[in-house]
Design an enzyme around this catalytic site. Structure first.
Site, PDB file in Angstrom:
ATOM      1  N   ASP A 101       0.123   4.559  -1.298  1.00 26.89           N
ATOM      2  CA  ASP A 101       0.239   3.557  -2.348  1.00 26.89           C
ATOM      3  C   ASP A 101      -1.115   2.890  -2.633  1.00 26.89           C
ATOM      4  O   ASP A 101      -1.850   2.534  -1.703  1.00 26.89           O
ATOM      5  CB  ASP A 101       1.234   2.502  -1.832  1.00 26.89           C
ATOM      6  CG  ASP A 101       1.774   1.588  -2.906  1.00 26.89           C
ATOM      7  OD1 ASP A 101       2.321   2.098  -3.893  1.00 26.89           O
ATOM      8  OD2 ASP A 101       1.666   0.360  -2.738  1.00 26.89           O
TER       9      ASP A 101
ATOM     10  N   GLU B 286      -1.911   7.714  -4.692  1.00 31.58           N
ATOM     11  CA  GLU B 286      -1.738   7.029  -5.964  1.00 31.58           C
ATOM     12  C   GLU B 286      -3.051   6.321  -6.247  1.00 31.58           C
ATOM     13  O   GLU B 286      -3.398   5.355  -5.567  1.00 31.58           O
ATOM     14  CB  GLU B 286      -0.605   5.998  -5.896  1.00 31.58           C
ATOM     15  CG  GLU B 286      -0.391   5.304  -7.229  1.00 31.58           C
ATOM     16  CD  GLU B 286       0.186   3.890  -7.137  1.00 31.58           C
ATOM     17  OE1 GLU B 286       0.853   3.461  -8.074  1.00 31.58           O
ATOM     18  OE2 GLU B 286      -0.053   3.203  -6.123  1.00 31.58           O
TER      19      GLU B 286
HETATM   20  C1  GLC Z   1       2.466   1.052  -6.364  1.00 36.20           C
HETATM   21  C2  GLC Z   1       3.920   1.428  -6.350  1.00 36.20           C
HETATM   22  C3  GLC Z   1       4.702   0.338  -7.009  1.00 36.20           C
HETATM   23  C4  GLC Z   1       4.505  -0.929  -6.209  1.00 36.20           C
HETATM   24  C5  GLC Z   1       3.031  -1.267  -6.084  1.00 36.20           C
HETATM   25  C6  GLC Z   1       2.801  -2.296  -5.030  1.00 36.20           C
HETATM   26  O1  GLC Z   1       1.939   1.014  -7.636  1.00 36.20           O
HETATM   27  O2  GLC Z   1       4.103   2.677  -6.943  1.00 36.20           O
HETATM   28  O3  GLC Z   1       6.065   0.630  -7.121  1.00 36.20           O
HETATM   29  O4  GLC Z   1       5.172  -1.990  -6.827  1.00 36.20           O
HETATM   30  O5  GLC Z   1       2.271  -0.156  -5.704  1.00 36.20           O
HETATM   31  O6  GLC Z   1       3.053  -1.775  -3.763  1.00 36.20           O
END
Ligand code: GLC
Length: 545
Positions: free
Chosen positions: A211, A263
């Site tokens: 994340d 991500e």
């Molecule tokens: C990322 C996740 C999202 C979450 C954020 C904070 O973007 O995909 O769902 O709210 O991080 O952890």
């Protein structure tokens, strides 16, 4: 039984289809209206039947659910609503027995305010070693330490009340106030996460989706943001790469294939290259393609950039059209009259969740065509649950039902992400469309009946997914190899060759007839023969001489 080990040169993520499973909304086995790991186990054959090779589980750790699991109170457990470590072990075994790998979601940027470390930091007071594991600072006068904004709306700082009852220091949270950011310059944080990675690897998981990779390290001086779009002081700092090098080395210490897929949201997709160096992440999602409009040139540009990216460090692309943060593909592609986006702290919100009047049928045709585009490209494909059913976004949830902190922290300006998280319809009739015997945690609209898995016939989007994924594997379309772009004589039509196969996508308004030399139809998203508007087809050269 573990999946057979693969050689060093070939890894499962080279061409896997990875099913992204939002546990809360997938299947409920105990009637409390909340999906759980028991429900996942029961429905594993749905995922195996799609032809997927792996599952990414959205966070299923103990969490107060302020951001549905992205606020973690214990990194080594399972949310009691979802099961326990015993259920988790059973899931891993059952998945492996079907040839499905299991990826967890690692959330390193922040924990929950209920994490024991944060509770200790609040209790210990300013200047304590407990506070040093987070980002606590004194304010500027009565205001926060700097001008950074939370992605979810409002300031990125919250002021605490000190143990003696006086208004005190501020802590940083790039997301909700219930999600305090760790200080990744602190060695205890590094050591703790090494241990967390090992905990799950030792339990048999096959990797992590990581994340907010671009957020872990902040500017050392916490300088004020200049106010334009992307905050270069809170995101994409150069020191962040040391963390991924450390995790890559840790993963390489195991004798099996372990995937780290990131991500990473960066304004220039070329910035991804640094994260994909051979000693960092194996993959990063290609959001560049996800955010493109339905135009051949735009789609081709993003595909070309991602393929070129692969050539830099050899990291296979991780294609995706949807996830739990963005509007469903059918809805994004179905917008006929776009609306101006609301003001947002999130530089990507307007691209991820565009608004406007939607023609659902058009969106469905385009999402089916986009699927064939994705599945013909080299790399792995991440498929968000419900996309295989052709589900549109639920845009009209009542405000009272909305739970996403994006909705609440933006004062309702942004509707947020609940609409892609509505529990799945499995059957056209019966309680909660087969999701649960209880009341689902988000209400399902009546029209979900038409999308139920069990109601999908041979012409359905579900059948198309199964056929296309099987054909992709048979033809080796996802495997590493060149993408040769072909002239089509029509700006609205893109075409490329992968070995003996040509993929054609028509984003225009008139039919396209592929030249006979491109081969015989193998698969199509609409009808065989001509490629109609908003459709795609795979053709195969019978004899390439
Ligand atoms: C990322 C996740 C999202 C979450 C954020 C904070 O973007 O995909 O769902 O709210 O991080 O952890």
């Amino acid at each position: 039984m573990s999946p057979a080990p693969t050689s060093r040169t070939r890894s499962f993520w080279d061409d896997a289809v990875v099913y992204q499973l939002y546990v809360r909304s997938f299947a409920d086995s105990d009637g409390d209206g909340v999906g759980d790991l028991g429900g996942v186990i029961r429905r594993l054959d749905h995922i195996a039947g799609l032809g997927a090779g792996a599952i990414w589980l959205n966070p299923c750790y103990p969490s107060p659910q302020a951001d549905h699991g992205y606020d973690i109170a214990d990194y080594r457990g399972v949310n009691p609503e979802y099961g326990d470590l015993g259920t988790f072990d059973r899931l891993v075994a059952e998945a492996h027995a079907r040839g499905l790998r299991i990826l967890m979601d690692l959330v390193p940027n922040h924990c929950s305010e209920r994490h024991p470390w944060f509770a200790a930091a609040l209790a210990a007071g300013p200047g304590s070693p407990e506070r040093a594991r987070f980002v606590f600072r004194d304010g500027r006068g009565d205001g926060p330490p700097n001008n950074w904004q939370s992605v979810f709306g409002g300031p990125a700082w919250t002021r605490v009340t000190e143990p003696d009852g006086t208004p005190g220091q501020w802590y940083l949270h790039l997301f909700a106030r219930e999600q305090p950011d760790f200080d990744w310059r602190h060695p205890a944080v590094l050591a703790e996460f090494d241990d967390i990675l090992r905990f799950w690897f030792d339990r048999g998981v096959d990797g992590f989706r990581i994340d907010v990779c671009h957020g872990l390290i902040k500017d050392a001086a916490l300088r004020d943001w200049d106010g334009g779009g992307y905050n270069a002081y809170s995101w994409n700092r150069p020191e962040v790469h040391e963390i991924f090098r450390r995790w890559r080395a840790l993963a390489e210490g195991y004798e099996r294939d372990l995937l780290l897929v990131g991500e990473v949201w960066v304004p220039d997709p070329a910035d991804l290259d640094d994260y994909l160096r051979p000693d960092e992440l194996h993959q990063a999602f290609s959001f560049d393609l996800l955010v493109q409009p339905w135009e051949a040139g735009a789609l081709r540009g993003a595909a070309e950039r991602a393929v070129a990216r692969t050539a830099v460090h050899g990291a296979p692309a991780a294609w995706t059209l949807a996830n739990h943060d963005v509007h469903r593909a059918v809805t994004r592609y179905g917008i006929v009259r776009p609306e101006a986006p609301p003001e947002s702290n999130d530089a990507f919100a307007a691209l991820m969740r565009p608004r406007g009047e939607v023609d659902v049928e058009r969106g469905e045709r385009r999402a089916r065509a986009a699927l064939l585009l994705l599945l013909a490209l080299p790399g792995s494909v991440f498929l968000y649950q419900g996309e295989e059913l052709g589900l549109p976004e639920v845009l009209d949830l009542p405000d009272a039902a909305r739970q996403d902190p994006v909705f609440h922290r933006s004062g309702g300006r942004e509707k947020g992400r609940d609409g892609c998280r509505v529990p799945l319809p499995w059957s056209a009739t019966g309680p909660a469309f087969g999701f649960s015997t209880g009341t689902p945690w988000l209400p399902q609209p009546d029209w979900f009946a038409g999308y139920a898995a069990e109601a999908q016939d041979e012409t359905s989007t579900l059948a198309l997914h199964r056929r296309a994924i099987r054909t992709r594997r048979e033809l080796g379309l996802g495997e590493p190899g060149p993408v040769e772009w072909l002239g089509t004589g029509d700006d609205a039509v893109l075409a490329f060759r992968r070995g003996a196969v040509v993929c054609v996508v028509n984003t225009g308004t008139t039919d396209f007839t592929p030249p006979a030399g491109w081969g015989e139809p193998v698969l199509h998203s609409a009808e065989p023969g001509v490629v109609t508007p908003d459709a795609a087809a795979w053709l195969r050269a019978v004899d390439r001489g």
